[in-house]
Design a protein around this motif. Structure first.
Motif, short mmCIF file in Angstrom:
data_model
loop_
_atom_site.label_atom_id
_atom_site.label_comp_id
_atom_site.label_asym_id
_atom_site.label_seq_id
_atom_site.Cartn_x
_atom_site.Cartn_y
_atom_site.Cartn_z
N PRO A 49 0.93 -1.12 -0.01
CA PRO A 49 -0.14 0.05 -0.11
C PRO A 49 0.97 1.20 0.12
N VAL A 50 0.46 2.36 -0.74
CA VAL A 50 1.07 3.45 -0.75
C VAL A 50 0.23 4.82 -0.01
N THR A 51 0.81 5.10 1.19
CA THR A 51 -0.11 5.95 2.01
C THR A 51 0.95 7.34 2.31
N ILE A 52 0.40 8.09 2.97
CA ILE A 52 0.87 9.63 3.23
C ILE A 52 1.57 9.50 4.71
N PHE A 53 3.02 9.58 4.97
CA PHE A 53 3.54 9.56 6.28
C PHE A 53 4.55 11.01 6.37
N GLY A 54 4.28 11.76 7.25
CA GLY A 54 4.87 13.06 7.58
C GLY A 54 4.62 14.08 6.11
N GLY A 55 3.85 13.85 5.50
CA GLY A 55 3.46 14.82 4.07
C GLY A 55 4.24 14.18 2.91
N PHE A 56 4.79 12.77 3.04
CA PHE A 56 5.31 11.92 1.64
C PHE A 56 4.56 10.71 1.59
N PHE A 57 4.29 10.45 0.30
CA PHE A 57 4.17 9.10 -0.05
C PHE A 57 4.96 7.97 0.21
N CYS A 58 4.51 7.13 0.97
CA CYS A 58 5.38 6.16 1.31
C CYS A 58 5.11 4.81 1.16
N LEU A 59 5.76 3.84 1.06
CA LEU A 59 5.30 2.40 1.13
C LEU A 59 5.23 1.89 2.46
N ASP B 259 1.96 -4.54 8.36
CA ASP B 259 1.54 -3.98 9.96
C ASP B 259 1.36 -2.30 9.78
N GLY B 260 1.47 -1.72 8.83
CA GLY B 260 1.01 -0.45 8.69
C GLY B 260 2.34 0.38 8.99
N ARG B 261 3.48 0.03 8.93
CA ARG B 261 4.90 0.77 9.07
C ARG B 261 5.46 1.40 7.76
N ALA B 262 5.65 2.47 7.51
CA ALA B 262 6.46 3.09 6.56
C ALA B 262 7.97 2.60 6.55
N PHE B 263 8.12 1.98 5.34
CA PHE B 263 9.58 1.51 4.98
C PHE B 263 10.33 1.97 3.79
N ALA B 264 9.43 2.79 3.29
CA ALA B 264 10.12 3.49 1.84
C ALA B 264 9.39 4.63 1.42
N VAL B 265 10.25 5.62 0.98
CA VAL B 265 9.51 6.86 0.46
C VAL B 265 9.71 6.75 -1.04
N VAL B 266 8.49 7.27 -1.86
CA VAL B 266 8.54 6.81 -3.59
C VAL B 266 9.50 8.50 -3.90
N LEU C 61 1.21 11.25 -7.74
CA LEU C 61 0.22 10.67 -6.98
C LEU C 61 -0.59 12.14 -5.99
N THR C 62 0.32 13.11 -5.86
CA THR C 62 -0.28 14.40 -5.38
C THR C 62 -1.42 14.95 -6.05
N VAL D 1 -9.56 7.45 -4.02
CA VAL D 1 -8.48 6.96 -4.71
C VAL D 1 -7.60 6.36 -3.96
N ARG D 2 -7.19 5.12 -4.27
CA ARG D 2 -5.83 4.84 -3.32
C ARG D 2 -4.83 3.99 -4.49
N PHE D 3 -3.68 3.92 -3.86
CA PHE D 3 -2.49 3.26 -4.57
C PHE D 3 -1.95 1.98 -4.07
N ASP D 4 -1.44 1.28 -4.88
CA ASP D 4 -0.45 0.09 -4.61
C ASP D 4 0.66 0.21 -5.28
N ALA D 5 1.92 -0.04 -4.63
CA ALA D 5 3.10 -0.19 -5.46
C ALA D 5 3.35 -1.62 -5.60
N LEU D 6 3.81 -1.64 -7.01
CA LEU D 6 4.03 -3.44 -7.31
C LEU D 6 5.60 -3.26 -7.74
N PHE D 7 6.49 -4.26 -7.12
CA PHE D 7 7.81 -4.78 -7.51
C PHE D 7 7.79 -6.19 -8.13
#
Length: 832
Positions: free
Chosen positions: A70-80, A84-91, A99-100, A108-114
């Motif tokens: 999932p891609v969500t906003i943490f601290g004003g930035f979109f993060c992966l 368990d809901g923890r941000a581990f990477a910033v896009v 995304l902004t 509207v929501r986003f999922d990151a794929l690798f």
């Protein structure tokens, strides 16, 4: 925190298609979530919580091709975020901006794929600060057409385009709002999931290089500091130059040999411009509207003394074989694309330095025949057509040794086999300058042609330029752009209109829907074209189908659909005396470039298979444009009486309906009622659109100019609009108004339809948004939803933002390329 711009470009944009799976906004459909598509080319940088990622990777099955987060906003930035809901990477920064653009659209929501393989392979190598490449982002939202359209528009505004997702759950419906479905060609889009291009493909490598080159062109504005600009204006200059023009003059003077004016103006000042006998020219690649012609004329004024002495010491710049064959002249030769642009230069002289420079027009039957007439003048103005004709006859221009040669709109010599290139390259001078806002039009070899004309170090010919610059770029190795960067920084100056500090400008797009009658007519044109194309394909059993036949059918269908978007069910306006055998499309769409029958226009298009501006196929015998027989007489101005009621053809809106033209009229009226002092430029490709708008504007004083308006009438109409207060609206064919005009009286620009060549739109808007503008300029574009107009905008963006530059030097199959473009816009579903 990783916020650097990504260097991997997004994938080639899919054709725009509105899927039938979208609901119309009812409550039940809006609760259903679907996938709108995927954004490619992203990166993510690991944060402190990267351990959650490595833990999750340990439980991924070997049979899983892709892993999503999932891609969500943490601290004003979109993060992966992890399970368990923890941000581990910033896009990356570019994906952040995309995304902004969608962040404020509800649901509207986003999922990151690798790809799973590369992630698992890195394993323990994943730690804080590591950048994960190859990310795509799936975009999800309600099954609501209004929401999906809004998302598509927001993304297009930031040059982002939705591709087919790499992977989706089986239960998820995929319907891309940037993918146009034609009537009768509806299809489920889930079967397109997974049809993507590998991010490590050769295409992606070239896209990354293209992005670097784009950035390189935007950073060629390094000039001396303010302290170094101790510029003493030359005697005779009555206008004050802008700071960027002073910088350009010093750039030129510093690169030419032995300029005493430069030395005197900068005595005791240490600058970054050095005087070198090896550097006698370069490129001024400022964007349009920056006053490049005044820069050159001021430079000529600065060097008059050196130029006057040049004929007496020109042996220093000539080889022995030339001494007895060429006549030295103090003049600077300026070459321009057309006679219309040529006449702008004397107007600039009269406006900014009246009487200070002597000039000669070398054009037409009355041009000078004797070298003596060119020896003691300061400026000689000619066109590429005249230059090529003169070269073919080994004429007067080729018999001179010029103090300086300047090519205006120099991209017209990009084809080294063209007559204009051969003629320009053969001119005798050691001061050569190219003026062009587009030094690289569509392939890097265009720049090689300019380099061959300039003959400047370190790569003074095409062979050296190709070996040292183009070949490394083709390989795409690390550092491959460094040689080009060095060459451009050494020889090129480029600034944008940001340095003009113009008032803020705004742009808006008005989206409209075809009425039922308009949609029926639109569908009929499509079905007719499809039958014609089926006939061509079915003939393959007997004879090989002609690409030219396909091009003709596709272009005709595209032209009729584009015109219908403007006119709706209104009939095209025809001349009362007929069209002299000309097709309706040819007579109604007067492209200033390819409709021209003069020698200059014919020469510039001689080696082209399609018009660069309107994309019309160029046949060996182009039909002549319809004469201005008076069925659409120019609008009367104060003092030039005309009774509109007695016009040769009374236009009637009762014979049909145009959703778009009525909207344009209503929009202009609404603005004028609220702000009576505003002035409006209205551009269209179609003379019929201008004619009907003229009828609709009867309650508003207006002037109208198209390709058939005489030069005298043009000047009269422009003066009335620019200087008077009684003409608030100027209707112009976009080709006529795209170059060589200053219309800063306008504060509103209306572009009635998207142009095949987006630079034509930009040039037209640039008539108002340019140096000298003191008001905010509002640009309004009008687009019919679900039509070829949206597809043309998509094609513009794809060509502009995705792998813009090609690397080959061959001309390629232009017909096939254009057929593919036409198919993309029409989405005709035909075999390649």
């Amino acid at each position: 925190m990783y916020c650097q711009a990504a260097t991997t470009s997004n994938l080639p944009m899919a054709k725009r298609r509105f899927s039938t799976t979208f609901g119309e906004g009812d409550a039940s459909s809006s609760r259903i979530e679907i996938c709108y598509g995927a954004l490619f080319g992203g990166k993510a940088q690991c944060l402190d919580g990267f351990g959650a990622l490595t833990s999750q990777l340990q439980h991924i099955s070997n049979h899983v091709s892709f892993v999503s987060f999932p891609v969500t906003i943490f601290g004003g930035f979109f993060c992966l975020s992890s399970q368990d809901g923890r941000a581990f990477a910033v896009v990356d920064q570019r994906t952040q901006s995309w995304l902004t653009a969608l962040d404020h659209i509800p649901d509207v929501r986003f999922d990151a794929l690798f790809a799973t393989g590369p992630l698992v392979k890195r394993g323990k190598g994943i730690k804080k600060g590591v950048v994960l490449d190859g990310m795509s982002v799936n975009v999800f939202g309600p099954q609501d057409k209004a929401v999906a359209d809004n998302a598509a528009d927001k993304l297009a505004q930031v040059s982002a385009f939705l591709q087919h997702p790499r992977e989706l759950g089986r239960e998820v419906v995929y319907s891309n709002p940037q993918w146009l479905v034609l009537p009768g060609y509806g299809r489920e889009m889930n079967d397109l999931v997974g049809t993507y291009i590998n991010d490590d493909s050769s295409w992606a490598v070239r896209a990354r290089v293209a992005n670097e080159i784009n950035g390189m062109l935007d950073s060629l504005d390094e000039v001396p500091s303010e302290e170094a600009l101790r510029f003493v204006p030359p005697q005779g200059l009555t206008s004050k130059l802008k700071r960027h023009q002073v910088q350009a003059v010093l750039f030129i003077l510093g690169r030419e040999p032995g300029n005493r004016f430069f030395q005197a103006s900068n005595a005791g000042v240490s600058t970054s411009i050095g005087i070198s006998q090896a550097n006698h020219g370069g490129l001024i690649a400022d964007v349009m509207g920056m006053g490049k012609s005044l820069t050159i004329l001021t430079t000529i004024l600065c060097t008059l003394e050196d130029a006057w002495n040049f004929p007496h010491f020109s042996f220093q710049s000539q080889n022995v074989a030339e001494l007895d064959q060429r006549t030295p002249t103090q003049a600077t030769l300026v070459v321009v694309p057309s006679a219309q642009l040529m006449y702008n230069w004397p107007a600039e002289i009269e406006r900014h330095m009246p009487g200070a420079l002597k000039f000669v027009l070398f054009h037409g039957q009355s041009r000078p025949k004797n070298p003596k007439s060119l020896v003691s003048t300061d400026v000689v103005l000619t066109t590429y057509g005249t230059l090529a004709a003169d070269h073919k006859r080994a004429g007067l221009l080729q018999k001179m040794t010029w103090y300086r040669v300047v090519l205006d709109e120099a991209h017209w010599i990009r084809n080294p086999s063209s007559q204009q290139f051969r003629a320009a390259a053969s001119l005798s001078t050691n001061r050569r300058w190219c003026l062009t806002g587009t030094p690289i039009q569509n392939k890097l070899d265009d720049l090689a042609s300019l380099a061959q004309f300039l003959c400047v170090s370190p790569y003074p010919d095409r062979k050296a330029f190709r070996e040292n610059i183009l070949e490394p770029l083709e390989k795409g190795d690390q550092g491959c752009t460094n040689p080009l960067r060095f060459y451009l920084r050494k020889n090129c100056l480029r600034r944008t209109d940001k340095c003009l500090n113009l008032p803020n400008s705004s742009e808006t797009t008005v989206y409209l829907q075809l009425s039922n009658d308009e949609q029926e007519a639109y569908d009929w044109i499509l079905s007719t074209a499809r039958r014609a194309l089926d006939d061509i394909v079915s003939s393959a059993d007997k004879t090989k189908p002609s690409k030219n036949q396909t091009v003709t059918v596709l272009f005709t269908a595209l032209t009729r659909l584009r015109r219908l978007c403007d006119l709706g069910t209104l009939p095209p306006i025809q001349s009362s005396s007929g069209n002299s055998g000309q097709s309706t499309e040819d007579s109604d769409m007067l492209c200033e470039l390819c409709s021209s029958q003069d020698a200059d226009g014919s020469l510039l298009l001689k080696d082209e298979q399609f018009c660069p501006d309107c994309s019309r196929p160029l046949r060996s015998q182009r039909s002549k444009p319809a004469k201005n027989t008076g069925y659409l007489t120019p609008t009367s101005l104060p003092g030039v009486a005309e009774d509109r009621a007695t016009s040769p053809l009374i236009l009637s809106m009762d014979s049909g309906h145009s959703t778009k033209l009525l909207k344009v009229r209503d929009n202009v009226l609404e603005i004028l009622q609220a702000q009576p002092d505003t002035k409006h430029l209205i551009f269209s490709s179609w003379t019929s659109s201008l004619g009907y708008l003229a009828q609709l504007m009867q309650q508003i004083p207006y002037a109208k100019i198209d390709g058939r308006t005489s030069n005298a009438e043009r000047l009269e109409h422009i003066k009335a609009f620019q200087e008077g207060s009684q003409i608030p609206v100027l209707l112009m064919s976009i080709g006529t108004g795209a170059v060589g005009l200053t219309l800063t009286a306008a504060s509103h620009v209306h572009v009635i339809e998207p142009q095949w060549n987006p630079s034509v739109e930009e040039q037209a808007i640039g008539r108002a948004r340019r140096m000298g503008q003191t008001k905010e300029v509002v640009v309004t574009r009008y687009i019919m939803r679900g039509t070829v107009e949206q597809s043309i905008v998509s094609l513009q963006q794809r060509k502009k933002n995705i792998a813009r530059f090609t690397f080959d030097t061959a001309s390629g199959d232009k017909v096939s390329e254009r057929v593919n473009d036409f198919k993309f816009v029409l989405d005709a579903g035909l075999p390649s």
